[in-house]
Design a protein around this motif. Sequence first.
Motif, mmCIF file in Angstrom:
data_model
loop_
_atom_site.group_PDB
_atom_site.id
_atom_site.type_symbol
_atom_site.label_atom_id
_atom_site.label_comp_id
_atom_site.label_asym_id
_atom_site.label_seq_id
_atom_site.Cartn_x
_atom_site.Cartn_y
_atom_site.Cartn_z
ATOM 1 N N LEU A 247 9.326 -12.534 -2.729
ATOM 2 C CA LEU A 247 8.878 -12.109 -1.403
ATOM 3 C C LEU A 247 8.755 -10.595 -1.249
ATOM 4 O O LEU A 247 8.441 -10.116 -0.159
ATOM 5 N N ILE A 248 8.976 -9.849 -2.325
ATOM 6 C CA ILE A 248 8.780 -8.402 -2.281
ATOM 7 C C ILE A 248 7.739 -7.979 -3.324
ATOM 8 O O ILE A 248 6.702 -7.413 -2.978
ATOM 9 N N GLU A 249 8.017 -8.267 -4.586
ATOM 10 C CA GLU A 249 7.128 -7.794 -5.653
ATOM 11 C C GLU A 249 5.776 -8.504 -5.663
ATOM 12 O O GLU A 249 4.738 -7.870 -5.841
ATOM 13 N N CYS A 250 5.787 -9.822 -5.473
ATOM 14 C CA CYS A 250 4.514 -10.561 -5.504
ATOM 15 C C CYS A 250 3.586 -10.151 -4.353
ATOM 16 O O CYS A 250 2.419 -9.846 -4.597
ATOM 17 N N PRO A 251 4.058 -10.107 -3.093
ATOM 18 C CA PRO A 251 3.170 -9.652 -2.016
ATOM 19 C C PRO A 251 2.708 -8.208 -2.210
ATOM 20 O O PRO A 251 1.584 -7.859 -1.842
ATOM 21 N N ARG A 252 3.560 -7.379 -2.807
ATOM 22 C CA ARG A 252 3.183 -5.992 -3.072
ATOM 23 C C ARG A 252 1.974 -5.935 -4.015
ATOM 24 O O ARG A 252 1.089 -5.108 -3.845
ATOM 25 N N MET A 253 1.929 -6.835 -4.969
ATOM 26 C CA MET A 253 0.802 -6.869 -5.910
ATOM 27 C C MET A 253 -0.460 -7.426 -5.260
ATOM 28 O O MET A 253 -1.565 -7.043 -5.616
ATOM 29 N N LEU A 254 -0.304 -8.335 -4.311
ATOM 30 C CA LEU A 254 -1.459 -8.942 -3.640
ATOM 31 C C LEU A 254 -2.027 -8.057 -2.535
ATOM 32 O O LEU A 254 -3.193 -8.187 -2.164
ATOM 33 N N PHE A 255 -1.198 -7.167 -1.995
ATOM 34 C CA PHE A 255 -1.577 -6.407 -0.801
ATOM 35 C C PHE A 255 -2.905 -5.651 -0.903
ATOM 36 O O PHE A 255 -3.713 -5.722 0.027
ATOM 37 N N PRO A 256 -3.186 -4.931 -1.983
ATOM 38 C CA PRO A 256 -4.465 -4.197 -2.013
ATOM 39 C C PRO A 256 -5.695 -5.104 -1.861
ATOM 40 O O PRO A 256 -6.687 -4.712 -1.251
ATOM 41 N N PHE A 257 -5.600 -6.316 -2.360
ATOM 42 C CA PHE A 257 -6.717 -7.245 -2.266
ATOM 43 C C PHE A 257 -6.865 -7.781 -0.836
ATOM 44 O O PHE A 257 -7.972 -7.890 -0.314
ATOM 45 N N ALA A 258 -5.739 -8.087 -0.198
ATOM 46 C CA ALA A 258 -5.772 -8.542 1.194
ATOM 47 C C ALA A 258 -6.267 -7.417 2.103
ATOM 48 O O ALA A 258 -7.056 -7.656 3.023
ATOM 49 N N ARG A 259 -5.825 -6.194 1.843
ATOM 50 C CA ARG A 259 -6.273 -5.037 2.633
ATOM 51 C C ARG A 259 -7.793 -4.896 2.556
ATOM 52 O O ARG A 259 -8.452 -4.627 3.544
ATOM 53 N N ARG A 260 -8.336 -5.078 1.371
ATOM 54 C CA ARG A 260 -9.790 -4.958 1.177
ATOM 55 C C ARG A 260 -10.531 -6.039 1.961
ATOM 56 O O ARG A 260 -11.576 -5.773 2.564
ATOM 57 N N ILE A 261 -10.006 -7.252 1.961
ATOM 58 C CA ILE A 261 -10.643 -8.348 2.704
ATOM 59 C C ILE A 261 -10.651 -8.032 4.194
ATOM 60 O O ILE A 261 -11.670 -8.193 4.870
ATOM 61 N N VAL A 262 -9.520 -7.563 4.727
ATOM 62 C CA VAL A 262 -9.441 -7.209 6.153
ATOM 63 C C VAL A 262 -10.454 -6.113 6.474
ATOM 64 O O VAL A 262 -11.169 -6.179 7.476
ATOM 65 N N TYR B 197 -3.573 -15.120 2.383
ATOM 66 C CA TYR B 197 -3.992 -14.740 1.044
ATOM 67 C C TYR B 197 -2.869 -15.059 0.075
ATOM 68 O O TYR B 197 -1.718 -14.679 0.294
ATOM 69 N N GLY B 198 -3.199 -15.790 -0.980
ATOM 70 C CA GLY B 198 -2.168 -16.248 -1.891
ATOM 71 C C GLY B 198 -2.397 -15.857 -3.323
ATOM 72 O O GLY B 198 -3.501 -15.468 -3.721
ATOM 73 N N GLY B 199 -1.334 -15.988 -4.069
ATOM 74 C CA GLY B 199 -1.390 -15.747 -5.502
ATOM 75 C C GLY B 199 -0.518 -16.744 -6.223
ATOM 76 O O GLY B 199 0.469 -17.247 -5.683
ATOM 77 N N ILE B 200 -0.918 -17.040 -7.450
ATOM 78 C CA ILE B 200 -0.127 -17.899 -8.317
ATOM 79 C C ILE B 200 0.426 -16.995 -9.412
ATOM 80 O O ILE B 200 -0.328 -16.275 -10.078
ATOM 81 N N PHE B 201 1.736 -17.019 -9.567
ATOM 82 C CA PHE B 201 2.426 -16.098 -10.462
ATOM 83 C C PHE B 201 3.227 -16.852 -11.514
ATOM 84 O O PHE B 201 3.823 -17.887 -11.219
ATOM 85 N N HIS B 202 3.247 -16.293 -12.706
ATOM 86 C CA HIS B 202 4.152 -16.743 -13.764
ATOM 87 C C HIS B 202 5.253 -15.688 -13.839
ATOM 88 O O HIS B 202 4.972 -14.508 -14.073
ATOM 89 N N ILE B 203 6.487 -16.120 -13.617
ATOM 90 C CA ILE B 203 7.617 -15.187 -13.574
ATOM 91 C C ILE B 203 8.640 -15.628 -14.607
ATOM 92 O O ILE B 203 9.034 -16.792 -14.651
ATOM 93 N N ASP B 204 9.061 -14.675 -15.410
ATOM 94 C CA ASP B 204 10.018 -14.967 -16.465
ATOM 95 C C ASP B 204 11.082 -13.868 -16.505
ATOM 96 O O ASP B 204 10.811 -12.722 -16.151
ATOM 97 N N ASN B 205 12.273 -14.225 -16.932
ATOM 98 C CA ASN B 205 13.394 -13.291 -17.114
ATOM 99 C C ASN B 205 13.876 -12.645 -15.820
ATOM 100 O O ASN B 205 14.288 -11.489 -15.815
#
Length: 167
Positions: A109-124, A90-98
């Motif tokens: 590898l910490i904040e981005c997967p943390r944001m994606l996790f609820p969606f991946a959990r739902r799919i599982v 499960y992937g995400g495309i992120f715009h990261i600034d500052n």
Amino acid sequence: MAENENGAAPAQPTPPQLKILGQFIRDLSFENILSQKPVQGDVQPDIQVQVSLDARKREDDKQYEVLSKYKVTSKNKNGGETLFLLELEYGGIFHIDNVPEEQLHPFLLIECPRMLFPFARRIVSDVTRDGGFPPLNIDNIDFVSLYRQTLLQRQQQQAAAADTQVS
């Protein structure tokens, strides 16, 4: 508020900005092995979840693609037969600034997967339920600990590779 020599208030540092531009399933596989080879006797599932992460820079400035890979295996505690196997990328495309360059890798590898996790959990959960099993709600993942563990493994592999080259 404190003023600097010119009498003006000091500039506030700009906080990091994170925007999810898109989310997607790169790969999904579910094998209901129990339906192919019924298990005799009492079934007591033992669930194992493996998680790996990957990130890469995209061509657009300040955009990154982050992939969370989940491998979920359910085996019968009595006999060890595999009941099902689920693999999800499960992937995400992120715009990261500052975000300072030295903090970008852990941020990806910490904040981005943390944001994606609820969606991946739902799919599982949905896939296991639709596959004939009770819905599996993966426990929360400590992405900081996972990141540290991955760094430690990488350092050990590099040290082992250096040892074999010296020998």
